[in-house]
Enzyme design. Sequence first.
Site, mmCIF file in Angstrom:
data_model
loop_
_atom_site.group_PDB
_atom_site.id
_atom_site.type_symbol
_atom_site.label_atom_id
_atom_site.label_comp_id
_atom_site.label_asym_id
_atom_site.label_seq_id
_atom_site.Cartn_x
_atom_site.Cartn_y
_atom_site.Cartn_z
ATOM 1 N N TYR A 165 23.512 -18.308 -47.690
ATOM 2 C CA TYR A 165 23.804 -19.735 -47.580
ATOM 3 C C TYR A 165 22.767 -20.422 -46.697
ATOM 4 O O TYR A 165 22.246 -21.485 -47.033
ATOM 5 C CB TYR A 165 25.218 -19.952 -47.026
ATOM 6 C CG TYR A 165 25.594 -21.396 -46.875
ATOM 7 C CD1 TYR A 165 25.986 -22.143 -47.986
ATOM 8 C CD2 TYR A 165 25.543 -22.030 -45.641
ATOM 9 C CE1 TYR A 165 26.327 -23.472 -47.858
ATOM 10 C CE2 TYR A 165 25.879 -23.366 -45.507
ATOM 11 C CZ TYR A 165 26.264 -24.092 -46.617
ATOM 12 O OH TYR A 165 26.593 -25.405 -46.497
ATOM 13 N N GLY A 166 22.466 -19.818 -45.544
ATOM 14 C CA GLY A 166 21.497 -20.404 -44.636
ATOM 15 C C GLY A 166 20.126 -20.589 -45.277
ATOM 16 O O GLY A 166 19.513 -21.640 -45.147
ATOM 17 N N VAL A 167 19.665 -19.576 -45.995
ATOM 18 C CA VAL A 167 18.367 -19.682 -46.666
ATOM 19 C C VAL A 167 18.429 -20.757 -47.742
ATOM 20 O O VAL A 167 17.480 -21.543 -47.903
ATOM 21 C CB VAL A 167 17.929 -18.327 -47.257
ATOM 22 C CG1 VAL A 167 16.689 -18.488 -48.143
ATOM 23 C CG2 VAL A 167 17.648 -17.331 -46.139
ATOM 24 N N LYS A 196 19.870 -23.446 -47.677
ATOM 25 C CA LYS A 196 19.911 -24.762 -47.060
ATOM 26 C C LYS A 196 18.688 -25.082 -46.201
ATOM 27 O O LYS A 196 18.651 -26.100 -45.522
ATOM 28 C CB LYS A 196 21.187 -24.908 -46.214
ATOM 29 C CG LYS A 196 22.461 -24.907 -47.029
ATOM 30 C CD LYS A 196 22.501 -26.131 -47.913
ATOM 31 C CE LYS A 196 23.807 -26.254 -48.665
ATOM 32 N NZ LYS A 196 23.910 -27.562 -49.323
ATOM 33 N N ASN A 223 25.898 -32.676 -52.597
ATOM 34 C CA ASN A 223 26.755 -32.088 -51.581
ATOM 35 C C ASN A 223 27.398 -30.784 -52.046
ATOM 36 O O ASN A 223 28.064 -30.119 -51.277
ATOM 37 C CB ASN A 223 27.842 -33.087 -51.172
ATOM 38 C CG ASN A 223 28.644 -32.609 -49.985
ATOM 39 O OD1 ASN A 223 28.121 -31.943 -49.102
ATOM 40 N ND2 ASN A 223 29.926 -32.919 -49.964
ATOM 41 N N ASP A 256 28.458 -28.112 -63.474
ATOM 42 C CA ASP A 256 28.217 -26.752 -63.000
ATOM 43 C C ASP A 256 26.742 -26.671 -62.635
ATOM 44 O O ASP A 256 25.871 -26.767 -63.508
ATOM 45 C CB ASP A 256 28.559 -25.750 -64.099
ATOM 46 C CG ASP A 256 28.290 -24.306 -63.710
ATOM 47 O OD1 ASP A 256 27.610 -24.045 -62.694
ATOM 48 O OD2 ASP A 256 28.756 -23.409 -64.447
#
Length: 152
Positions: free
Chosen positions: A147-149, A151, A36, A8
Site C-alpha cells: 500500500y505504501g509503495v 501511494k 480516492n 473497477d
Amino acid sequence: LACPVPLDLTDPNSIQNVANWVTNEYDGTLDVLINNAAICFNDPTLYGKVEYTPFEDQADITIRTNYFGTLNVTRSFLPLLEKSSDPRIINVASYAGRLTILRSQDLVDAFTSPTLTIPELSQWMDRFTRDVEAKTHSQNGWPNTCYGVSKL
C-alpha cells in the site's frame, strides 16, 4: 455526482464505461476528478476480519489497483476535464506513501528525480511487484508495504 455505473480500477472496460456515462450525462465535460479509491491489506480491517493474504500475493493487486488503476482513470477522464473552463484533479494520498519507507537512496533518488516520467514510474511499480513476488524486495531497498509503495 452519484455514478450508477460500477467502476473497477483493475478493469479498463469498466473505466471506459464510466467515462462514457459521464460523457453522455454531462455533455462530455468534467470539472473535477477525485481519485480516492484504493485497496489495503490490513487485518483486522475497519469492517472486521478478512482472509489472510500472503505479502507476495498482495503486490500485484495493490499496485494494479492503487497506482495503475488511478493512472488509467486519470488518463480516461483527461479529455473530459480538458473541456472544462476550470478543471481540477484531486489525488487523495496517504501518509503511508512517504519517501522514508524506501530503504535505498537509489530508490529515493529515482522517485524524487525532477525528470521522472510516467513510463519510468510505471516501470518502478512493476519492478516492486516483481521483487515482492520473487521475495527479493527487502534486499533491493523496498519496504514491507505494498500500500505504501502504491501511494508514493
